[in-house]
Scaffold this motif. Structure first.
Motif, mmCIF file in Angstrom:
data_model
loop_
_atom_site.group_PDB
_atom_site.id
_atom_site.type_symbol
_atom_site.label_atom_id
_atom_site.label_comp_id
_atom_site.label_asym_id
_atom_site.label_seq_id
_atom_site.Cartn_x
_atom_site.Cartn_y
_atom_site.Cartn_z
ATOM 1 N N GLY A 15 0.824 -1.204 0.000
ATOM 2 C CA GLY A 15 0.000 0.000 0.000
ATOM 3 C C GLY A 15 0.856 1.250 0.000
ATOM 4 N N VAL A 16 0.303 2.337 0.512
ATOM 5 C CA VAL A 16 1.011 3.619 0.515
ATOM 6 C C VAL A 16 2.341 3.496 1.254
ATOM 7 N N ILE A 17 2.324 2.868 2.444
ATOM 8 C CA ILE A 17 3.535 2.735 3.239
ATOM 9 C C ILE A 17 4.480 1.706 2.629
ATOM 10 N N GLY A 18 3.954 0.528 2.298
ATOM 11 C CA GLY A 18 4.799 -0.541 1.777
ATOM 12 C C GLY A 18 5.493 -0.173 0.480
ATOM 13 N N SER A 19 4.766 0.436 -0.460
ATOM 14 C CA SER A 19 5.379 0.807 -1.737
ATOM 15 C C SER A 19 6.426 1.892 -1.546
ATOM 16 N N SER A 20 6.219 2.760 -0.562
ATOM 17 C CA SER A 20 7.197 3.805 -0.271
ATOM 18 C C SER A 20 8.475 3.210 0.325
ATOM 19 N N TRP A 21 8.319 2.259 1.256
ATOM 20 C CA TRP A 21 9.491 1.542 1.781
ATOM 21 C C TRP A 21 10.247 0.865 0.633
ATOM 22 N N THR A 22 9.512 0.193 -0.236
ATOM 23 C CA THR A 22 10.134 -0.529 -1.340
ATOM 24 C C THR A 22 10.968 0.403 -2.197
ATOM 25 N N LEU A 23 10.422 1.567 -2.500
ATOM 26 C CA LEU A 23 11.154 2.545 -3.299
ATOM 27 C C LEU A 23 12.434 2.965 -2.581
ATOM 28 N N LEU A 24 12.346 3.227 -1.287
ATOM 29 C CA LEU A 24 13.536 3.627 -0.538
ATOM 30 C C LEU A 24 14.598 2.534 -0.586
ATOM 31 N N PHE A 25 14.205 1.284 -0.318
ATOM 32 C CA PHE A 25 15.174 0.189 -0.343
ATOM 33 C C PHE A 25 15.849 0.106 -1.720
ATOM 34 N N ALA A 26 15.055 0.229 -2.772
ATOM 35 C CA ALA A 26 15.594 0.135 -4.130
ATOM 36 C C ALA A 26 16.518 1.302 -4.439
ATOM 37 N N MET A 27 16.168 2.493 -3.967
ATOM 38 C CA MET A 27 17.014 3.672 -4.180
ATOM 39 C C MET A 27 18.380 3.498 -3.526
ATOM 40 N N LYS A 28 18.430 2.705 -2.469
ATOM 41 C CA LYS A 28 19.692 2.481 -1.753
ATOM 42 C C LYS A 28 20.455 1.272 -2.289
ATOM 43 N N GLY A 29 20.006 0.729 -3.415
ATOM 44 C CA GLY A 29 20.740 -0.332 -4.079
ATOM 45 C C GLY A 29 20.466 -1.728 -3.569
ATOM 46 N N LEU A 30 19.454 -1.886 -2.693
ATOM 47 C CA LEU A 30 19.102 -3.207 -2.188
ATOM 48 C C LEU A 30 18.147 -3.898 -3.160
ATOM 49 N N HIS A 31 18.215 -5.215 -3.218
ATOM 50 C CA HIS A 31 17.188 -5.940 -3.967
ATOM 51 C C HIS A 31 15.994 -6.123 -3.043
ATOM 52 N N VAL A 32 14.825 -5.696 -3.495
ATOM 53 C CA VAL A 32 13.637 -5.788 -2.648
ATOM 54 C C VAL A 32 12.549 -6.545 -3.390
ATOM 55 N N CYS A 33 12.001 -7.522 -2.715
ATOM 56 C CA CYS A 33 10.877 -8.286 -3.267
ATOM 57 C C CYS A 33 9.602 -7.791 -2.602
ATOM 58 N N GLN A 34 8.713 -7.254 -3.408
ATOM 59 C CA GLN A 34 7.466 -6.672 -2.913
ATOM 60 C C GLN A 34 6.335 -7.691 -3.007
ATOM 61 N N TYR A 35 5.711 -7.959 -1.856
ATOM 62 C CA TYR A 35 4.568 -8.872 -1.814
ATOM 63 C C TYR A 35 3.275 -8.095 -1.628
ATOM 64 N N ASP A 36 2.227 -8.532 -2.332
ATOM 65 C CA ASP A 36 0.862 -8.158 -1.973
ATOM 66 C C ASP A 36 -0.067 -9.296 -2.365
ATOM 67 N N HIS A 150 9.875 6.950 2.026
ATOM 68 C CA HIS A 150 11.003 7.213 1.127
ATOM 69 C C HIS A 150 11.463 8.663 1.203
ATOM 70 N N LEU A 151 10.684 9.500 1.903
ATOM 71 C CA LEU A 151 11.070 10.901 2.076
ATOM 72 C C LEU A 151 11.351 11.249 3.538
ATOM 73 N N ILE A 152 10.415 10.980 4.427
ATOM 74 C CA ILE A 152 10.572 11.398 5.824
ATOM 75 C C ILE A 152 11.547 10.452 6.526
ATOM 76 N N PRO A 153 12.606 10.986 7.121
ATOM 77 C CA PRO A 153 13.671 10.124 7.650
ATOM 78 C C PRO A 153 13.320 9.318 8.899
ATOM 79 N N LEU A 154 12.368 9.774 9.703
ATOM 80 C CA LEU A 154 12.141 9.137 10.998
ATOM 81 C C LEU A 154 11.718 7.673 10.892
ATOM 82 N N VAL A 155 12.318 6.831 11.734
ATOM 83 C CA VAL A 155 11.796 5.483 11.980
ATOM 84 C C VAL A 155 11.952 5.228 13.475
#
Length: 321
Positions: A15-36, A150-155
């Motif tokens: 969803g909104v959160i999961g797809s955003s995480w996926t984009l961030l991981f991919a931007m950092k050069g990680l291989h990410v497998c997205q499930y839904d 993928h934008l807001i840094p806080l976790v």
């Protein structure tokens, strides 16, 4: 396992959160497998990612030539087992319902490597409840992002009594390695840190609007063009530090008991008047949207795009892009 060993990430829920995480991981050069859960949801996830990439390019956060490289790091599946089978780190983004999260975790543990880290994006559930039936609770943490991740840094990282502290540190180090600002809660707390702070402010906004002190629009303006601008630079403790030549202690001494009058008059109710406030505030918000400049937009998608533009500009000042 070390941070350098984390090469494959699973993002569970697109969803909104999961797809955003996926984009961030991919931007950092990680291989990410997205499930839904089905192809339609996967298609929505792809659209979310494509839209976010387009905004990043438009607002100068990444280059056009980066697009295909980022996308090449993402694969999609409707099988949890397929998503997690090679993952060293698993970001779960399922619905905020305890039975659902427990069920997802059970599926993950059946197929994931025994040493994989599981992190839940839950926005308020206790990780001890989410992992109550877990086989490997020592490898489970909470990893609550702020939207969009993928934008807001806080976790915010949470853990239970059964979590191995080394895995808490590993999760923190991993998040920091991909540009997040990770904070660790020393003990479990419903709603964590940021959402509680946000809700405390929102409770008072609701109170002021329902009392007729101001409109929802003016409450928003007061926050954005007053404390909000300062909060985008420093937290409130540092704002207090800068407010007096003698620092935070001097500021507290200067304030004395003056704030007690305000506190006595502020909202302290324990049930959010959802319907009553929605009936009052929605008309004001609709008017606000209608009167926005065209640059901001007059629909939720247009306004969200403007929000992302402004977030990117602020993040550039913080050297995050």
């Amino acid at each position: 396992m070390r941070v350098e060993d984390i090469k494959n990430v699973a993002s569970i829920g697109g969803g909104v959160i999961g797809s955003s995480w996926t984009l961030l991981f991919a931007m950092k050069g990680l291989h990410v497998c997205q499930y839904d859960i089905n192809d339609a949801q996967i298609e929505n996830c792809v659209k979310n990612i494509e839209r976010n990439i387009a905004s990043l390019i438009e607002f100068g956060a990444i280059k056009e030539e980066d697009k295909e490289e980022i996308k090449s790091h993402i694969s999609y599946t409707t099988s949890i087992a397929e998503a997690v089978k090679n993952a060293q780190f698993i970001q779960e983004n399922g619905p905020e319902r305890l039975p659902i999260k427990q069920s997802i975790l059970a599926e993950i543990e059946e197929a994931a490597p025994a040493d994989a880290i599981y992190a839940s994006s839950s926005s308020g559930l206790l990780i001890s409840d989410v992992t109550a039936n877990a086989v490997r609770p020592k490898r489970c943490v909470g990893g609550h992002p702020y939207n969009p991740p993928h934008l807001i840094p806080l976790v915010e990282i949470t853990y239970s009594e059964k979590t191995d502290k080394a895995n808490v540190q590993l999760a923190k180090d991993f998040y920091q390695s991909i540009g997040k600002e990770a904070v660790v809660l020393n003990k479990e707390c419903p709603g964590y840190i940021a959402n509680r702070l946000q809700l405390a402010v929102y409770r008072e906004m609701i109170e002021l609007v329902m009392r007729g002190v101001c409109t929802a629009e003016d409450a928003d303006k007061s926050l954005v063009y007053g404390p909000g601008i300062r909060w985008a630079i420093f937290g409130h403790n540092m704002i207090m530090q800068l407010g007096n030549p003698n620092g935070l202690k001097g500021m507290m001494e200067m304030l004395g008991d003056g704030g007690d009058v305000w506190l006595a008059d502020m909202a302290d109710w324990k049930h959010i008047p959802r319907k009553e406030y929605a009936d009052i505030a929605q008309a004001s918000v609709d008017e606000m949207i209608k009167n926005f400049p065209d640059e901001i937009g007059h629909s939720n998608p247009e306004i969200a795009k403007y929000r992302d533009k402004m977030l990117i500009e602020i993040l550039k000042l913080h050297k995050k892009f």
